[in-house]
Design a protein around this motif. Structure first.
Motif, PDB file in Angstrom:
ATOM      1  N   LEU A  45      55.906  25.137  41.902  1.00 20.09           N
ATOM      2  CA  LEU A  45      57.271  24.637  42.023  1.00 20.09           C
ATOM      3  C   LEU A  45      57.229  23.185  42.481  1.00 20.09           C
ATOM      4  O   LEU A  45      56.730  22.875  43.557  1.00 20.09           O
ATOM      5  CB  LEU A  45      58.045  25.508  43.013  1.00 20.09           C
ATOM      6  N   HIS A  46      57.742  22.305  41.630  1.00 16.55           N
ATOM      7  CA  HIS A  46      57.584  20.869  41.879  1.00 16.55           C
ATOM      8  C   HIS A  46      58.491  20.360  42.990  1.00 16.55           C
ATOM      9  O   HIS A  46      59.467  21.001  43.388  1.00 16.55           O
ATOM     10  CB  HIS A  46      57.798  20.073  40.588  1.00 16.55           C
ATOM     11  N   GLY A  74      71.793  24.411  44.668  1.00 14.85           N
ATOM     12  CA  GLY A  74      70.675  25.104  45.295  1.00 14.85           C
ATOM     13  C   GLY A  74      70.517  26.529  44.809  1.00 14.85           C
ATOM     14  O   GLY A  74      69.400  27.014  44.617  1.00 14.85           O
ATOM     15  N   SER A  75      71.629  27.207  44.593  1.00 17.53           N
ATOM     16  CA  SER A  75      71.565  28.593  44.135  1.00 17.53           C
ATOM     17  C   SER A  75      71.032  28.691  42.718  1.00 17.53           C
ATOM     18  O   SER A  75      70.216  29.567  42.408  1.00 17.53           O
ATOM     19  CB  SER A  75      72.955  29.235  44.219  1.00 17.53           C
ATOM     20  N   LEU A  76      71.476  27.804  41.838  1.00 23.25           N
ATOM     21  CA  LEU A  76      70.993  27.843  40.454  1.00 23.25           C
ATOM     22  C   LEU A  76      69.489  27.587  40.393  1.00 23.25           C
ATOM     23  O   LEU A  76      68.766  28.231  39.622  1.00 23.25           O
ATOM     24  CB  LEU A  76      71.733  26.818  39.602  1.00 23.25           C
ATOM     25  N   ILE A  77      69.005  26.639  41.189  1.00 21.44           N
ATOM     26  CA  ILE A  77      67.563  26.386  41.234  1.00 21.44           C
ATOM     27  C   ILE A  77      66.831  27.636  41.720  1.00 21.44           C
ATOM     28  O   ILE A  77      65.800  28.032  41.153  1.00 21.44           O
ATOM     29  CB  ILE A  77      67.248  25.178  42.128  1.00 21.44           C
ATOM     30  N   ALA A  78      67.363  28.284  42.749  1.00 27.02           N
ATOM     31  CA  ALA A  78      66.719  29.480  43.291  1.00 27.02           C
ATOM     32  C   ALA A  78      66.704  30.626  42.275  1.00 27.02           C
ATOM     33  O   ALA A  78      65.687  31.320  42.126  1.00 27.02           O
ATOM     34  CB  ALA A  78      67.427  29.919  44.571  1.00 27.02           C
ATOM     35  N   TRP A  79      67.808  30.828  41.576  1.00 29.68           N
ATOM     36  CA  TRP A  79      67.836  31.891  40.558  1.00 29.68           C
ATOM     37  C   TRP A  79      66.826  31.603  39.451  1.00 29.68           C
ATOM     38  O   TRP A  79      66.137  32.514  38.969  1.00 29.68           O
ATOM     39  CB  TRP A  79      69.230  32.026  39.961  1.00 29.68           C
ATOM     40  N   ASP A  80      66.730  30.354  39.024  1.00 32.75           N
ATOM     41  CA  ASP A  80      65.756  29.999  37.986  1.00 32.75           C
ATOM     42  C   ASP A  80      64.328  30.261  38.463  1.00 32.75           C
ATOM     43  O   ASP A  80      63.468  30.705  37.688  1.00 32.75           O
ATOM     44  CB  ASP A  80      65.906  28.536  37.580  1.00 32.75           C
ATOM     45  N   ASP A  81      64.060  29.991  39.751  1.00 35.83           N
ATOM     46  CA  ASP A  81      62.728  30.244  40.292  1.00 35.83           C
ATOM     47  C   ASP A  81      62.424  31.749  40.325  1.00 35.83           C
ATOM     48  O   ASP A  81      61.305  32.180  40.028  1.00 35.83           O
ATOM     49  CB  ASP A  81      62.597  29.645  41.685  1.00 35.83           C
ATOM     50  N   ALA A 110      58.519  39.903  42.949  1.00 30.74           N
ATOM     51  CA  ALA A 110      57.710  39.575  41.771  1.00 30.74           C
ATOM     52  C   ALA A 110      56.521  38.718  42.176  1.00 30.74           C
ATOM     53  O   ALA A 110      55.496  38.709  41.498  1.00 30.74           O
ATOM     54  CB  ALA A 110      58.560  38.848  40.726  1.00 30.74           C
ATOM     55  N   VAL A 111      56.658  37.973  43.282  1.00 35.01           N
ATOM     56  CA  VAL A 111      55.546  37.190  43.828  1.00 35.01           C
ATOM     57  C   VAL A 111      55.014  37.899  45.072  1.00 35.01           C
ATOM     58  O   VAL A 111      55.782  38.393  45.893  1.00 35.01           O
ATOM     59  CB  VAL A 111      55.964  35.741  44.157  1.00 35.01           C
ATOM     60  N   LYS A 112      53.693  37.915  45.193  1.00 36.25           N
ATOM     61  CA  LYS A 112      53.032  38.713  46.231  1.00 36.25           C
ATOM     62  C   LYS A 112      52.449  37.883  47.362  1.00 36.25           C
ATOM     63  O   LYS A 112      52.092  38.427  48.402  1.00 36.25           O
ATOM     64  CB  LYS A 112      51.923  39.552  45.601  1.00 36.25           C
ATOM     65  N   MET A 172      60.176  19.837  48.418  1.00 36.82           N
ATOM     66  CA  MET A 172      61.191  20.769  47.920  1.00 36.82           C
ATOM     67  C   MET A 172      60.535  21.973  47.264  1.00 36.82           C
ATOM     68  O   MET A 172      61.058  23.091  47.322  1.00 36.82           O
ATOM     69  CB  MET A 172      62.124  20.084  46.933  1.00 36.82           C
ATOM     70  N   GLY A 173      59.382  21.769  46.640  1.00 36.72           N
ATOM     71  CA  GLY A 173      58.663  22.890  46.045  1.00 36.72           C
ATOM     72  C   GLY A 173      58.226  23.908  47.075  1.00 36.72           C
ATOM     73  O   GLY A 173      58.165  25.112  46.794  1.00 36.72           O
ATOM     74  N   ALA A 174      57.921  23.458  48.297  1.00 35.73           N
ATOM     75  CA  ALA A 174      57.573  24.380  49.378  1.00 35.73           C
ATOM     76  C   ALA A 174      58.780  25.213  49.771  1.00 35.73           C
ATOM     77  O   ALA A 174      58.683  26.434  49.961  1.00 35.73           O
ATOM     78  CB  ALA A 174      57.046  23.600  50.580  1.00 35.73           C
ATOM     79  N   TYR A 175      59.929  24.553  49.922  1.00 31.45           N
ATOM     80  CA  TYR A 175      61.177  25.281  50.196  1.00 31.45           C
ATOM     81  C   TYR A 175      61.406  26.329  49.110  1.00 31.45           C
ATOM     82  O   TYR A 175      61.722  27.490  49.391  1.00 31.45           O
ATOM     83  CB  TYR A 175      62.337  24.291  50.247  1.00 31.45           C
ATOM     84  N   ARG A 176      61.229  25.921  47.858  1.00 26.95           N
ATOM     85  CA  ARG A 176      61.448  26.842  46.745  1.00 26.95           C
ATOM     86  C   ARG A 176      60.444  27.995  46.781  1.00 26.95           C
ATOM     87  O   ARG A 176      60.773  29.129  46.414  1.00 26.95           O
ATOM     88  CB  ARG A 176      61.340  26.082  45.417  1.00 26.95           C
ATOM     89  N   ALA A 177      59.231  27.712  47.235  1.00 31.64           N
ATOM     90  CA  ALA A 177      58.198  28.750  47.271  1.00 31.64           C
ATOM     91  C   ALA A 177      58.558  29.849  48.268  1.00 31.64           C
ATOM     92  O   ALA A 177      58.508  31.042  47.938  1.00 31.64           O
ATOM     93  CB  ALA A 177      56.844  28.131  47.609  1.00 31.64           C
ATOM     94  N   TRP A 178      58.913  29.468  49.507  1.00 34.87           N
ATOM     95  CA  TRP A 178      59.229  30.535  50.454  1.00 34.87           C
ATOM     96  C   TRP A 178      60.583  31.181  50.168  1.00 34.87           C
ATOM     97  O   TRP A 178      60.793  32.367  50.474  1.00 34.87           O
ATOM     98  CB  TRP A 178      59.090  30.086  51.908  1.00 34.87           C
ATOM     99  N   MET A 179      61.497  30.438  49.547  1.00 34.33           N
ATOM    100  CA  MET A 179      62.745  31.057  49.099  1.00 34.33           C
ATOM    101  C   MET A 179      62.471  32.124  48.047  1.00 34.33           C
ATOM    102  O   MET A 179      63.056  33.223  48.075  1.00 34.33           O
ATOM    103  CB  MET A 179      63.683  29.993  48.523  1.00 34.33           C
ATOM    104  N   THR A 180      61.609  31.824  47.099  1.00 34.02           N
ATOM    105  CA  THR A 180      61.269  32.788  46.059  1.00 34.02           C
ATOM    106  C   THR A 180      60.558  33.996  46.661  1.00 34.02           C
ATOM    107  O   THR A 180      60.817  35.145  46.267  1.00 34.02           O
ATOM    108  CB  THR A 180      60.384  32.134  44.980  1.00 34.02           C
TER     109      THR A 180
END
Length: 379
Positions: free
Chosen positions: A123-124, A212-219, A258-260, A244-252
């Motif tokens: 996640l960039h 922010g929500s749309l980015i999270a749903w796409d992730d 689906a991610v372990k 921001m990719g780190a934020y997206r990583a722990w949000m996902t």
């Protein structure tokens, strides 16, 4: 004069009681009172629910509720546009349906040996740099000299001259990188513009959703897509990002199983440390990409990330990172550590602070590879 003095004094006192402003910089003058009102009633330990699994379900449901409405789901319908063989792996330019709204381009790296393979969703970052997205993580091919130079320059600036995705693929991982909305090939038709992201964010709020929500749903959907690939080991799908990719990583990690396992570099803190008069977070613009409406009424950043527990997580920050005050970093780390310890999963929770600014060095990338190899039992 003596008779007029009481009236003059009353008027003077009234004028002095009115400051003439109620906004300081970009913050309300009463921001500290607002911060004190954030009690995070759904955080683990604060919530009425004391069974962790039930709490985790409830907390995730609240997170997803704050992200509603979810974009419509459709079949992924992946197509390979072109490919390039590299040293031990193949780079594919693909397109797939990340939602009913968006059919997106992406880079997919596939090792040459026999699968199934462990896989990483990369996640960039944000960086106020929108002309490239996935190209920040994976070396592009069949692109213009302008795009190639843009990507190379960015990787030198933020990733120590090493494309993280290519590094992971060389070490046996399937790797997926997708442009977030507003970046790269999902960018603005006219031209990349810092101010336009704030206008986009306001317009999405007007339309009943949020940036922010749309980015999270796409992730989330990208993680599900990666897990669905036939050459991917579904039990060994991770995610990683910087800034921001780190934020997206722990949000996902919090939002989907689906991610372990996940690694987050240079994005973790607490609201009281970030929402000050001097922090970069209060400038608007870029912050919208990392805001989920109303979630602060229930949980702070480390509480949301703790929904990932007991899955393995690695958090890394820089001691010289001016964007994330080190006191807030340490406080967030301790909050999360207590959650993993409460579930006897402390062996799968790691934190590291490097003597670095906002940067993802080769040393850090090597530590991330070793983290995933260890947690996925890869020799």
């Amino acid at each position: 004069m003596l008779q007029a003095y009481p009236a003059w004094l009353k008027k003077t006192e009234a004028e002095q009681a009115y400051t003439g402003y109620e906004v300081i910089g970009n913050m309300p003058a009463f921001y500290q009172q607002l911060t004190q009102n954030l009690t995070y009633p759904l955080a683990w330990g604060n919530a009425p629910e004391k069974d962790f699994n039930r709490w985790r379900t409830q907390a995730r449901e609240k997170l997803l509720e704050c992200m509603q409405p979810a974009p419509p789901k459709v079949d992924f319908d992946m197509k390979v546009i072109e490919s390039e063989k590299r040293d031990g792996y193949t780079t594919q330019k693909i397109v797939f349906n990340v939602s009913g709204y968006s059919r997106v381009p992406a880079y997919l790296l596939v090792p040459e040996s026999k699968g199934p393979f462990p896989a990483i969703l990369l996640l960039h970052d944000h960086g106020a740099h929108f002309t490239i997205g996935k190209e920040k993580m994976i070396r592009p091919f069949h692109v213009s000299d302008v795009v190639m130079k843009d990507a190379d320059d960015w990787v030198i600036r933020c990733y120590d001259g090493q494309y993280t995705g290519d590094f992971l693929a060389q070490n046996g991982y399937v790797v997926l990188a997708v442009d977030a909305l507003f970046w790269g090939e999902r960018g603005r038709k006219e031209y990349a513009s810092y101010d336009a992201q704030q206008a986009l964010s306001a317009n999405l709020l007007q339309l009943g959703t949020s940036f922010g929500s749309l980015i999270a749903w796409d992730d989330i959907r990208s993680a599900e897509f990666l897990r669905s690939l036939p050459n991917v080991d579904k039990k060994k799908v991770g995610t990683m990002g910087f800034s921001m990719g780190a934020y997206r990583a722990w949000m996902t990690m919090a939002a989907t199983d689906a991610v372990k396992a996940g690694a987050a570099v240079c994005w973790m803190n607490t609201t009281d440390s970030l929402m000050t008069l001097t922090n970069n977070q209060n400038k608007g613009g870029s912050a919208y990409a990392m805001i989920i409406p109303n979630i602060r009424r229930y949980m702070d950043y480390p509480h949301v990330a703790s929904i990932a527990c007991p899955k393995p997580m690695l958090f890394i920050n820089g001691a010289k990172d001016k964007l994330f005050p080190i006191e807030g970093v340490k406080s967030a780390y301790e909050t999360m550590r207590q959650v993993w310890e409460s579930q006897e999963a402390e062996a799968h929770f790691q934190t590291q602070i490097y003597d670095l600014p906002h940067f993802c060095s080769k040393e850090i990338q090597q530590a991330i590879l070793e983290f995933f190899n260890n947690e996925f039992h890869i020799k």
